[in-house]
Design a protein around this motif. Structure first.
Motif, PDB file in Angstrom:
ATOM      1  N   ASN A 170       0.809  -1.222   0.000  1.00 49.16           N
ATOM      2  CA  ASN A 170       0.000   0.000   0.000  1.00 49.16           C
ATOM      3  C   ASN A 170       0.839   1.268   0.000  1.00 49.16           C
ATOM      4  OD1 ASN A 170      -2.546  -1.341   0.182  1.00 49.16           O
ATOM      5  ND2 ASN A 170      -1.967  -1.857   2.272  1.00 49.16           N
ATOM      6  N   LEU A 171       2.127   1.116   0.209  1.00 47.36           N
ATOM      7  CA  LEU A 171       2.991   2.288   0.246  1.00 47.36           C
ATOM      8  C   LEU A 171       3.671   2.491  -1.105  1.00 47.36           C
ATOM      9  CD1 LEU A 171       4.699   1.792   3.726  1.00 47.36           C
ATOM     10  CD2 LEU A 171       2.721   3.180   3.184  1.00 47.36           C
ATOM     11  N   THR A 172       4.047   3.726  -1.383  1.00 46.46           N
ATOM     12  CA  THR A 172       4.782   3.986  -2.628  1.00 46.46           C
ATOM     13  C   THR A 172       6.248   3.621  -2.407  1.00 46.46           C
ATOM     14  OG1 THR A 172       5.371   6.242  -2.005  1.00 46.46           O
ATOM     15  CG2 THR A 172       3.260   5.948  -3.138  1.00 46.46           C
ATOM     16  N   VAL A 228      17.559   9.880  -0.644  1.00 45.34           N
ATOM     17  CA  VAL A 228      16.491   8.996  -1.149  1.00 45.34           C
ATOM     18  C   VAL A 228      16.285   9.244  -2.642  1.00 45.34           C
ATOM     19  CG1 VAL A 228      14.007   8.490  -1.010  1.00 45.34           C
ATOM     20  CG2 VAL A 228      15.338   8.766   1.084  1.00 45.34           C
ATOM     21  N   ASP A 229      16.182  10.520  -3.010  1.00 45.46           N
ATOM     22  CA  ASP A 229      15.974  10.853  -4.428  1.00 45.46           C
ATOM     23  C   ASP A 229      17.166  10.396  -5.278  1.00 45.46           C
ATOM     24  OD1 ASP A 229      13.558  11.993  -3.783  1.00 45.46           O
ATOM     25  OD2 ASP A 229      14.439  13.961  -3.416  1.00 45.46           O
ATOM     26  N   THR A 230      18.359  10.594  -4.735  1.00 43.48           N
ATOM     27  CA  THR A 230      19.559  10.172  -5.470  1.00 43.48           C
ATOM     28  C   THR A 230      19.544   8.668  -5.708  1.00 43.48           C
ATOM     29  OG1 THR A 230      20.743  11.902  -4.284  1.00 43.48           O
ATOM     30  CG2 THR A 230      22.098  10.296  -5.448  1.00 43.48           C
ATOM     31  N   VAL A 231      19.211   7.932  -4.645  1.00 34.70           N
ATOM     32  CA  VAL A 231      19.227   6.463  -4.756  1.00 34.70           C
ATOM     33  C   VAL A 231      18.111   5.974  -5.669  1.00 34.70           C
ATOM     34  CG1 VAL A 231      18.932   4.314  -3.453  1.00 34.70           C
ATOM     35  CG2 VAL A 231      20.390   6.111  -2.537  1.00 34.70           C
ATOM     36  N   LEU A 232      16.946   6.610  -5.572  1.00 37.60           N
ATOM     37  CA  LEU A 232      15.840   6.207  -6.458  1.00 37.60           C
ATOM     38  C   LEU A 232      16.256   6.377  -7.920  1.00 37.60           C
ATOM     39  CD1 LEU A 232      12.741   7.652  -4.569  1.00 37.60           C
ATOM     40  CD2 LEU A 232      13.071   5.264  -5.209  1.00 37.60           C
ATOM     41  N   GLU A 233      16.968   7.465  -8.186  1.00 40.52           N
ATOM     42  CA  GLU A 233      17.436   7.693  -9.550  1.00 40.52           C
ATOM     43  C   GLU A 233      18.489   6.651  -9.926  1.00 40.52           C
ATOM     44  OE1 GLU A 233      18.558  11.729 -10.204  1.00 40.52           O
ATOM     45  OE2 GLU A 233      19.246  11.309 -12.254  1.00 40.52           O
ATOM     46  N   ARG A 234      19.348   6.347  -8.976  1.00 33.94           N
ATOM     47  CA  ARG A 234      20.429   5.384  -9.211  1.00 33.94           C
ATOM     48  C   ARG A 234      19.889   4.006  -9.604  1.00 33.94           C
ATOM     49  NH1 ARG A 234      25.706   4.110  -7.127  1.00 33.94           N
ATOM     50  NH2 ARG A 234      26.394   2.616  -8.696  1.00 33.94           N
ATOM     51  N   VAL A 235      18.787   3.614  -8.960  1.00 30.89           N
ATOM     52  CA  VAL A 235      18.225   2.289  -9.273  1.00 30.89           C
ATOM     53  C   VAL A 235      17.118   2.365 -10.329  1.00 30.89           C
ATOM     54  CG1 VAL A 235      18.833   1.293  -7.035  1.00 30.89           C
ATOM     55  CG2 VAL A 235      16.601   2.365  -7.298  1.00 30.89           C
ATOM     56  N   GLY A 236      16.965   3.534 -10.918  1.00 34.88           N
ATOM     57  CA  GLY A 236      16.018   3.679 -12.042  1.00 34.88           C
ATOM     58  C   GLY A 236      14.563   3.629 -11.637  1.00 34.88           C
ATOM     59  N   LEU A 237      14.254   4.143 -10.448  1.00 27.00           N
ATOM     60  CA  LEU A 237      12.859   4.098  -9.998  1.00 27.00           C
ATOM     61  C   LEU A 237      12.258   5.483  -9.772  1.00 27.00           C
ATOM     62  CD1 LEU A 237      12.824   1.130  -7.426  1.00 27.00           C
ATOM     63  CD2 LEU A 237      11.807   1.171  -9.696  1.00 27.00           C
ATOM     64  N   THR A 238      12.926   6.510 -10.263  1.00 29.22           N
ATOM     65  CA  THR A 238      12.415   7.874 -10.032  1.00 29.22           C
ATOM     66  C   THR A 238      10.991   8.020 -10.576  1.00 29.22           C
ATOM     67  OG1 THR A 238      14.657   8.718 -10.140  1.00 29.22           O
ATOM     68  CG2 THR A 238      12.891  10.326 -10.403  1.00 29.22           C
ATOM     69  N   ALA A 239      10.778   7.571 -11.793  1.00 31.76           N
ATOM     70  CA  ALA A 239       9.460   7.740 -12.417  1.00 31.76           C
ATOM     71  C   ALA A 239       8.382   6.948 -11.694  1.00 31.76           C
ATOM     72  CB  ALA A 239       9.534   7.313 -13.878  1.00 31.76           C
ATOM     73  N   ARG A 256       6.404   7.293  -7.018  1.00 34.86           N
ATOM     74  CA  ARG A 256       5.140   7.694  -6.383  1.00 34.86           C
ATOM     75  C   ARG A 256       4.020   6.698  -6.620  1.00 34.86           C
ATOM     76  NH1 ARG A 256       5.590  12.979  -4.520  1.00 34.86           N
ATOM     77  NH2 ARG A 256       7.456  14.000  -5.286  1.00 34.86           N
ATOM     78  N   ARG A 257       4.375   5.598  -7.260  1.00 36.74           N
ATOM     79  CA  ARG A 257       3.380   4.520  -7.445  1.00 36.74           C
ATOM     80  C   ARG A 257       3.473   3.552  -6.279  1.00 36.74           C
ATOM     81  NH1 ARG A 257       5.093   2.567 -13.131  1.00 36.74           N
ATOM     82  NH2 ARG A 257       4.457   0.559 -12.279  1.00 36.74           N
ATOM     83  N   THR A 258       2.341   2.920  -5.941  1.00 33.88           N
ATOM     84  CA  THR A 258       2.397   1.957  -4.831  1.00 33.88           C
ATOM     85  C   THR A 258       3.162   0.712  -5.268  1.00 33.88           C
ATOM     86  OG1 THR A 258       0.282   1.022  -5.471  1.00 33.88           O
ATOM     87  CG2 THR A 258       0.245   2.701  -3.743  1.00 33.88           C
ATOM     88  N   VAL A 259       3.771   0.061  -4.304  1.00 32.44           N
ATOM     89  CA  VAL A 259       4.588  -1.124  -4.590  1.00 32.44           C
ATOM     90  C   VAL A 259       3.728  -2.237  -5.210  1.00 32.44           C
ATOM     91  CG1 VAL A 259       6.019  -2.895  -3.482  1.00 32.44           C
ATOM     92  CG2 VAL A 259       6.244  -0.522  -2.780  1.00 32.44           C
ATOM     93  N   ARG A 260       2.422  -2.184  -4.933  1.00 30.79           N
ATOM     94  CA  ARG A 260       1.506  -3.180  -5.503  1.00 30.79           C
ATOM     95  C   ARG A 260       1.674  -3.283  -7.023  1.00 30.79           C
ATOM     96  NH1 ARG A 260      -3.104  -4.584  -3.023  1.00 30.79           N
ATOM     97  NH2 ARG A 260      -3.004  -2.721  -1.749  1.00 30.79           N
ATOM     98  N   GLY A 261       1.926  -2.146  -7.668  1.00 31.68           N
ATOM     99  CA  GLY A 261       2.047  -2.129  -9.126  1.00 31.68           C
ATOM    100  C   GLY A 261       3.459  -2.404  -9.629  1.00 31.68           C
ATOM    101  N   TYR A 262       4.380  -2.712  -8.747  1.00 34.85           N
ATOM    102  CA  TYR A 262       5.772  -2.956  -9.146  1.00 34.85           C
ATOM    103  C   TYR A 262       5.951  -4.392  -9.645  1.00 34.85           C
ATOM    104  CZ  TYR A 262       7.747   1.326  -7.058  1.00 34.85           C
ATOM    105  OH  TYR A 262       8.076   2.620  -6.758  1.00 34.85           O
TER     106      TYR A 262
END
Lengths: 304, 264
Positions: free
Chosen positions: A89-91, A110-121, A124-130
């Motif tokens: 339920n969390l993004t 956090v933003d740097t790491v999200l970009e590093r692992v290619g998840l910036t885009a 903000r989506r919930t993990v359910r959709g990952y």
């Protein structure tokens, strides 16, 4: 941290001896790979390092000094569990921010790491959709949030696509370059081989072999495969070459359409080159294949 | 509570609010409270005397179930998602993880019950409002006690499905069958049990403690006297102690269990 040694680690779960006096050594700037069949004790050994499993005997040494697994130790470790699945339920961003807060890491990281692992885009989506690979990348990101001295990865390649694997390799390379350590448990020997310095093979809770890929190849003593491409005009000279190599007697020789395969010990490769030199105009090219780590692993486990 | 514990409390709270759990439970409580309040105000007698006991009956069944559902996956859920190891690899003690989860989920439960009853209080007429206000504190305590029990179940079990089954069994046992068991005991001993023992047995169960406490608040001590359990009931200090024990003991036991468990 220059060296980390786990010495004589033994763990028993009820009647089962999961680890039996296992000793491993990690060095700064190195990546070590832990391999073995299911139930060999790989994950348990990682969990001992993480303080999740208290060993029945054995201890850890950092730079030659015995250390206890306390919160200071945990602060220096990053961990990617096997097949990790986060709160659906969390993004992705919320999950990572929780771990950042817990580790005292700044929001910007956090933003740097999200970009590093290619998840910036997708942050903000919930993990359910990952997808599985995206969850794995999120886990990978969490493991490097605090730039830990020791990165412990349990099956890091699982579920990763080419892009995800690229992220993983770049992280491993960064950890090597910055003098940190990585310890990864995996089934993907061939995939990981190029990125690791040492390999530890576990079976039934014991260390079966340990060293570089080259050390393990030597220990397995598997033949190298030499592929000799032959000229179309060579005709019966190919048979003469094959006979000469068979007569030499240090390997298995097989003639095929347009090529000859010689399986020989590593110290006999040059002799094959010498023999073919005696038959000018027959061979147009030579390719040497060293045994794959999969084959080495099977040989060490006695499964080939 | 250290940095990790504080982060975990907030994380647990946010997670519960994100899955609309708080909203659903709040609406449920508000609807029930309003429904019973309307029923009470429609009667010719004092609204509080009707609304209060009716709400107590409903809350004594519903609140434990909601609290158990809220907490049953706290630990076992992490185990199934493979995040328990990740959580415990953080620089934090295992007991702190359990207590942070307890506090985070308690906040979510408090918000849900508070919003539900608060809405009902705001729109009810004064007679029903008084009954609802009297209900808030003990209802929260009841919820937190069962939350603590659910946390213990979550730590003891290895699969979420087992934990779900276990909380349903515990709910039936403590909310329905416990009183029947005491009744059976009285029949079997031909009323040979002392009043103090019966009273002690009744309040040893948090649902029983809640019911008795609320009955005393709404119907007065004479009503309990008529039921023959007044003599065996503990005083105010003992009641506070019992609530404290139900809140703290299961959660503490849960922390101890997790502390000595190998995360295989």
């Amino acid at each position: 941290m220059k060296t980390l040694q786990a010495r004589g680690i033994s763990v028993r779960f009820r009647d089962q001896q999961v680890l039996d006096t296992v000793s491993v050594e990690l060095e700064s700037g190195s990546t070590s790979m832990l391999v073995g069949p299911n139930g060999a004790g790989k994950s348990t050994l990682l969990k001992v390092l993480l303080g999740l499993v208290r060993p029945d005997s054995g201890f850890l040494e950092v730079d030659g000094e015995r250390t206890s697994i306390n919160n200071d130790w945990k602060q220096r470790i990053g961990y990617l569990p096997e097949a990790v699945a986060f709160s659906e339920n969390l993004t992705g961003q919320q999950v990572m921010r929780f771990f950042a807060r817990a580790r005292g890491v700044r929001k910007q990281r956090v933003d740097t790491v999200l970009e590093r692992v290619g998840l910036t885009a997708a942050s903000r989506r919930t993990v359910r959709g990952y997808s599985r690979g995206m969850r794995q990348r999120l886990g990978l990101g969490i493991s490097i949030l605090s730039k830990p001295d020791l990165l412990i990865l349990d099956e890091p390649t699982a579920g990763l696509d080419q892009e995800g694997l690229g992220v993983l390799w770049s992280i491993i390379e960064e950890w090597q370059a910055s003098g940190r350590m990585t310890f990864a448990s995996t089934h993907d020997l061939v995939l990981m081989e190029r990125h690791v310095n040492t390999i530890c093979v576990l079976r039934e809770g014991r260390v079966l072999a340990q060293g570089s890929a080259e050390d393990l190849r030597n220990e397995a003593a598997l033949p190298h495969r030499i592929w000799l491409s032959t000229h179309p005009q060579a005709g019966p000279k190919v048979d003469l070459l094959c006979n000469a190599m068979r007569k030499w007697g240090r390997g298995r020789i097989e003639a095929m359409e347009g090529r000859v395969l010689a399986e020989v010990p590593s110290d006999a490769i040059l002799e094959i080159v010498d023999i073919q030199g005696g038959f000018p105009g027959v061979v147009s090219g030579i390719r040497v294949e060293e045994p794959t780590l999969d084959r080495v692993y099977d040989r060490l486990l006695g499964a080939d | 509570m250290g940095r990790v514990g504080r982060a975990l409390i907030w994380h647990e709270f946010v997670e519960r609010t994100r899955d609309r759990w708080v909203l659903v439970v709040s609406m449920l409580f508000a609807l029930l409270a309003l429904g019973v309040g309307l029923y009470g105000s429609g009667a010719e007698t004092d609204a509080a005397r009707l609304t209060g006991p009716s709400l107590v009956t409903l809350a004594s069944m519903l609140v434990p179930l909601v609290a158990l559902v809220l907490s049953h996956d706290a630990i076992v859920g992490e185990r199934e998602r493979n995040t328990l190891g990740l959580l415990l690899s953080l620089p934090v003690g295992r007991h702190e993880v359990v207590f942070a989860k307890f506090i985070g989920r308690s906040l979510a439960l408090t918000l849900a019950i508070g919003l539900g009853l608060g809405t009902a209080i705001a729109v009810s007429e004064s007679g029903s409002s008084r009954a609802l206000i009297a209900l808030v504190g003990p209802t929260l305590l009841l919820g937190l006690a069962f939350l603590s029990i659910g946390l213990l179940i979550s730590t003891c079990t290895r699969q979420r499905s087992t934990a779900t089954s276990a909380v349903v069994v515990v709910w039936f046992l403590l909310v329905f069958f416990y009183d029947l068991g005491i009744l059976g005991l009285l029949i079997a001993t031909d009323g040979g049990l002392s009043q103090s023992l019966v009273g002690g047995l009744v309040v040893a169960n948090p649902a029983g403690l809640y019911r008795v406490q609320m009955m005393e608040a709404f119907a007065g001590p004479d009503f309990l006297e008529e039921m023959g359990i007044r003599a065996g009931l503990p005083g105010g200090g003992a009641v506070a102690f019992l609530w404290g024990a139900w809140l703290i003991l299961p959660a503490t036991l849960s922390g101890l269990l997790l502390r000595y468990r190998k995360i295989a």
